[in-house]
Design a protein around this motif. Structure first.
Motif, short mmCIF file in Angstrom:
data_model
loop_
_atom_site.label_atom_id
_atom_site.label_comp_id
_atom_site.label_asym_id
_atom_site.label_seq_id
_atom_site.Cartn_x
_atom_site.Cartn_y
_atom_site.Cartn_z
N ASP A 1 45.29 84.20 30.11
CA ASP A 1 45.58 85.37 30.95
C ASP A 1 47.05 85.75 30.94
OD1 ASP A 1 42.93 85.63 31.68
OD2 ASP A 1 43.14 84.33 33.43
N ARG A 2 47.87 84.98 30.28
CA ARG A 2 49.31 85.27 30.25
C ARG A 2 49.69 86.28 29.17
NH1 ARG A 2 48.99 79.55 30.15
NH2 ARG A 2 49.59 79.74 27.97
N LEU A 3 48.70 86.95 28.58
CA LEU A 3 48.94 87.92 27.52
C LEU A 3 49.52 89.20 28.12
CD1 LEU A 3 48.43 88.04 24.45
CD2 LEU A 3 46.26 89.13 24.96
N SER A 4 50.73 89.55 27.67
CA SER A 4 51.36 90.77 28.18
C SER A 4 50.84 91.99 27.42
CB SER A 4 52.89 90.68 28.01
OG SER A 4 53.23 90.79 26.63
N VAL A 5 51.09 93.16 27.95
CA VAL A 5 50.70 94.41 27.29
C VAL A 5 51.40 94.50 25.93
CG1 VAL A 5 50.85 96.93 27.43
CG2 VAL A 5 50.21 95.60 29.45
N HIS A 6 52.64 94.11 25.89
CA HIS A 6 53.42 94.13 24.64
C HIS A 6 52.78 93.21 23.59
CE1 HIS A 6 57.01 94.78 22.22
NE2 HIS A 6 57.07 93.46 22.01
N GLU A 7 52.39 92.01 23.99
CA GLU A 7 51.74 91.07 23.07
C GLU A 7 50.37 91.60 22.61
OE1 GLU A 7 53.47 86.79 24.60
OE2 GLU A 7 51.92 87.81 25.80
N LYS B 1 47.00 82.16 24.52
CA LYS B 1 47.83 82.49 25.68
C LYS B 1 47.04 82.68 26.97
CE LYS B 1 51.60 84.09 25.48
NZ LYS B 1 52.98 84.37 25.47
#
Length: 155
Positions: free
Chosen positions: A49-55, A47
């Motif tokens: 830099d598109r990694l969210s905190v939730h992920e 992913k």
């Protein structure tokens, strides 16, 4: 948090709570944590830099599940193989305050895997698939251990 939750739900006294905490620290922490970290690194590779905190939290939880599962296997394996050391220190079951209790401790470590999955993923689409995956990996590893143990000459 995990020890606190187990203690609350199962009404562990302070002695038992302290024992579980020490057992987890002794057996789960202290390795290189490569298995658990690989979950986070793999997701980051996919992913970017598109990694969210939730992920990230999902991946971290699954990484810890893998580390707990590995600890479960190692504690049980050390008892079965009569190993002396693990990660440069005495095997958990070799401690005079533990001995055969280590067998139950390995079960607790396995249960922690499913506790973590339940706490993080219950009610989500991936929940059953994760349970099935971890159960399958556990069974495959246990069958492999059986084959290893039964193919060796008996002392």
């Amino acid at each position: 948090m995990l020890v606190k939750e187990i203690s609350r739900r199962h009404e562990l006294n302070e002695e038992a709570r302290s024992y579980v905490k020490e057992m987890i620290e002794y057996n789960v922490q202290g390795g290189k944590m490569n298995r658990g970290l690989s979950v986070v690194h793999s997701l980051r590779s996919l992913k970017g830099d598109r990694l969210s905190v939730h992920e990230l939290n999902d991946a971290t939880t699954l990484g810890w599940c893998i580390e707990f599962l590995q600890a479960f296997f190692l504690v049980a394996d050390d008892v079965m193989d009569r190993s002396v050391t693990r990660r440069g220190k005495p095997c958990w079951y070799k401690r005079p305050d533990v001995k055969e209790i280590a067998i139950n401790d390995s079960f607790i470590l396995e249960s922690c895997v499913f506790e973590l999955i339940r706490k993080r993923f219950k009610g989500r689409e991936c929940y059953v698939s994760l349970l099935e995956l971890f159960h399958e990996v556990t069974l495959q590893t246990e069958v492999g251990q059986l084959l290893d143990l039964t193919s060796q000459p008996i002392d």
